[in-house]
Design an enzyme around this catalytic site. Structure first.
Site, PDB file in Angstrom:
ATOM      1  N   HIS A  27       0.850  -1.198   0.000  1.00  0.00           N
ATOM      2  CA  HIS A  27       0.000   0.000   0.000  1.00  0.00           C
ATOM      3  C   HIS A  27       0.881   1.242   0.000  1.00  0.00           C
ATOM      4  CE1 HIS A  27      -0.315   1.221   4.557  1.00  0.00           C
ATOM      5  NE2 HIS A  27       0.900   0.826   4.250  1.00  0.00           N
ATOM      6  N   CYS A  37       5.599   6.712   4.195  1.00  0.00           N
ATOM      7  CA  CYS A  37       4.465   5.850   3.791  1.00  0.00           C
ATOM      8  C   CYS A  37       3.805   6.336   2.513  1.00  0.00           C
ATOM      9  CB  CYS A  37       3.435   5.761   4.912  1.00  0.00           C
ATOM     10  SG  CYS A  37       4.141   5.076   6.391  1.00  0.00           S
ATOM     11  N   HIS A  41       4.978   0.391  -0.308  1.00  0.00           N
ATOM     12  CA  HIS A  41       5.739  -0.534   0.533  1.00  0.00           C
ATOM     13  C   HIS A  41       4.805  -1.657   0.972  1.00  0.00           C
ATOM     14  CE1 HIS A  41       3.844   2.341   3.253  1.00  0.00           C
ATOM     15  NE2 HIS A  41       3.860   1.383   4.156  1.00  0.00           N
ATOM     16  N   HIS A  43       3.511  -4.926   3.786  1.00  0.00           N
ATOM     17  CA  HIS A  43       3.410  -5.407   5.164  1.00  0.00           C
ATOM     18  C   HIS A  43       2.854  -6.825   5.142  1.00  0.00           C
ATOM     19  CE1 HIS A  43       3.813  -1.375   6.876  1.00  0.00           C
ATOM     20  NE2 HIS A  43       2.902  -0.940   6.020  1.00  0.00           N
ATOM     21  N   HIS A  78      -1.459 -10.667  -1.333  1.00  0.00           N
ATOM     22  CA  HIS A  78      -0.652 -10.356  -2.517  1.00  0.00           C
ATOM     23  C   HIS A  78      -1.372  -9.385  -3.455  1.00  0.00           C
ATOM     24  CE1 HIS A  78       1.844 -13.485  -0.883  1.00  0.00           C
ATOM     25  NE2 HIS A  78       2.811 -13.023  -1.671  1.00  0.00           N
ATOM     26  N   GLU A 125      -0.359  -3.734  11.635  1.00  0.00           N
ATOM     27  CA  GLU A 125       0.338  -3.425  10.379  1.00  0.00           C
ATOM     28  C   GLU A 125       1.841  -3.648  10.508  1.00  0.00           C
ATOM     29  OE1 GLU A 125      -1.012  -0.219   7.648  1.00  0.00           O
ATOM     30  OE2 GLU A 125       0.957   0.640   8.090  1.00  0.00           O
TER      31      GLU A 125
HETATM   32  N1  LIG Z   1      -2.668   6.301  12.374  1.00  0.00           N
HETATM   33  C1  LIG Z   1      -1.884   5.770  11.397  1.00  0.00           C
HETATM   34  N2  LIG Z   1      -0.609   6.146  11.321  1.00  0.00           N
HETATM   35  C2  LIG Z   1       0.197   5.587  10.386  1.00  0.00           C
HETATM   36  C3  LIG Z   1      -0.314   4.631   9.483  1.00  0.00           C
HETATM   37  C4  LIG Z   1      -1.684   4.272   9.580  1.00  0.00           C
HETATM   38  O1  LIG Z   1      -2.203   3.457   8.810  1.00  0.00           O
HETATM   39  N3  LIG Z   1      -2.429   4.859  10.548  1.00  0.00           N
HETATM   40  N4  LIG Z   1       0.517   4.054   8.578  1.00  0.00           N
HETATM   41  C5  LIG Z   1       1.798   4.321   8.513  1.00  0.00           C
HETATM   42  C6  LIG Z   1       2.670   3.585   7.525  1.00  0.00           C
HETATM   43  O2  LIG Z   1       1.871   2.919   6.573  1.00  0.00           O
HETATM   44  C7  LIG Z   1       3.719   2.594   8.105  1.00  0.00           C
HETATM   45  O3  LIG Z   1       3.773   1.421   7.321  1.00  0.00           O
HETATM   46  C8  LIG Z   1       3.553   2.137   9.501  1.00  0.00           C
HETATM   47  O4  LIG Z   1       4.140   3.111  10.297  1.00  0.00           O
HETATM   48  P1  LIG Z   1       4.991   2.932  11.625  1.00  0.00           P
HETATM   49  O5  LIG Z   1       4.227   2.280  12.713  1.00  0.00           O
HETATM   50  O6  LIG Z   1       5.523   4.272  11.898  1.00  0.00           O
HETATM   51  O7  LIG Z   1       6.117   1.880  11.190  1.00  0.00           O
HETATM   52  P2  LIG Z   1       7.562   1.670  11.762  1.00  0.00           P
HETATM   53  O8  LIG Z   1       7.859   0.226  11.588  1.00  0.00           O
HETATM   54  O9  LIG Z   1       8.491   2.606  11.102  1.00  0.00           O
HETATM   55  O10 LIG Z   1       7.432   2.040  13.303  1.00  0.00           O
HETATM   56  P3  LIG Z   1       8.557   1.944  14.454  1.00  0.00           P
HETATM   57  O11 LIG Z   1       7.882   2.453  15.682  1.00  0.00           O
HETATM   58  O12 LIG Z   1       9.691   2.795  14.023  1.00  0.00           O
HETATM   59  O13 LIG Z   1       8.929   0.506  14.601  1.00  0.00           O
HETATM   60  C9  LIG Z   1       2.383   5.389   9.343  1.00  0.00           C
HETATM   61  N5  LIG Z   1       1.486   5.935  10.302  1.00  0.00           N
HETATM   62 ZN    ZN Z   2       2.405   0.879   5.551  1.00  0.00          ZN
END
Ligand SMILES: Nc1nc2c(c(=O)[nH]1)N=C([C@H](O)[C@H](O)COP(=O)(O)OP(=O)(O)OP(=O)(O)O)CN2
Ligand code: ZN
Length: 141
Positions: A27, A37, A41, A43, A78, A125
């Site tokens: 997504h 994001c 990328h 998941h 997928h 996620e």
């Molecule tokens: N409220 C939301 N915030 C974010 C979403 C979402 O769907 N709802 N999505 C993303 C990104 O898609 C990202 O894939 C996930 O973000 P994040 O948790 O920040 O991922 P990390 O693995 O980088 O987090 P760490 O805490 O550094 O492990 C972003 N925000």
């Molecule tokens: Zn994501």
């Protein structure tokens, strides 16, 4: 599996069923506010679905575990979430994905004779980020 505790849903149904499943999907969130994001990328999404009801079907199921997995895995595994019609006019955030999964499951449940209810959907996620979706009373009408 989710490998964590499950937030309990308060309810008074006689039966509660939980199903874990996962799928891999790509997504992107096409907004400047979404930072990295914004780019495509992927998941492995971990999902937990909670169903409640008072009545079982003829063979003693609230709903077949397999039908829950089939509905969600077949649809999203997928795939690129942005390409699904339900995300044509909104972004596939974890929150909106959880809501869409709830709607898909609820539609299946409402088509059965015993009509159980989808009480909660959890979508994880990343290892550090997940959303819990619970319908409001008016969503169940
Ligand atoms: N409220 C939301 N915030 C974010 C979403 C979402 O769907 N709802 N999505 C993303 C990104 O898609 C990202 O894939 C996930 O973000 P994040 O948790 O920040 O991922 P990390 O693995 O980088 O987090 P760490 O805490 O550094 O492990 C972003 N925000
Ligand atoms: Zn994501």
């Amino acid at each position: 599996m989710m490998q964590q505790f499950y937030p309990a849903v308060p309810h008074e149904f006689r039966f509660e069923l939980n199903k874990d499943l996962n799928f891999s999907a790509a997504h992107f969130i096409p907004s400047e506010d979404a930072g990295q994001c914004k780019e495509m990328h992927g998941h492995t999404y971990f999902v937990n679905v909670t169903v409640g009801g008072d009545e079982l079907d003829a063979i003693g199921f609230l709903i077949d575990f397999k039908s829950i997995k089939k509905a969600i895995h077949k649809k999203y595994d997928h795939s690129v979430l942005n390409n699904h019609p339900e995300f044509e006019n909104k972004f596939p955030t974890t929150e909106l994905l959880a809501q869409q999964i709830w709607q898909s499951i609820q539609d299946i449940l409402q088509a059965t004779a015993n009509k159980p209810t989808c009480l909660q959907v959890i979508v994880r996620e990343t290892p550090t980020s997940y959303v819990v979706y619970r319908p409001r009373k008016e969503d169940l009408l």
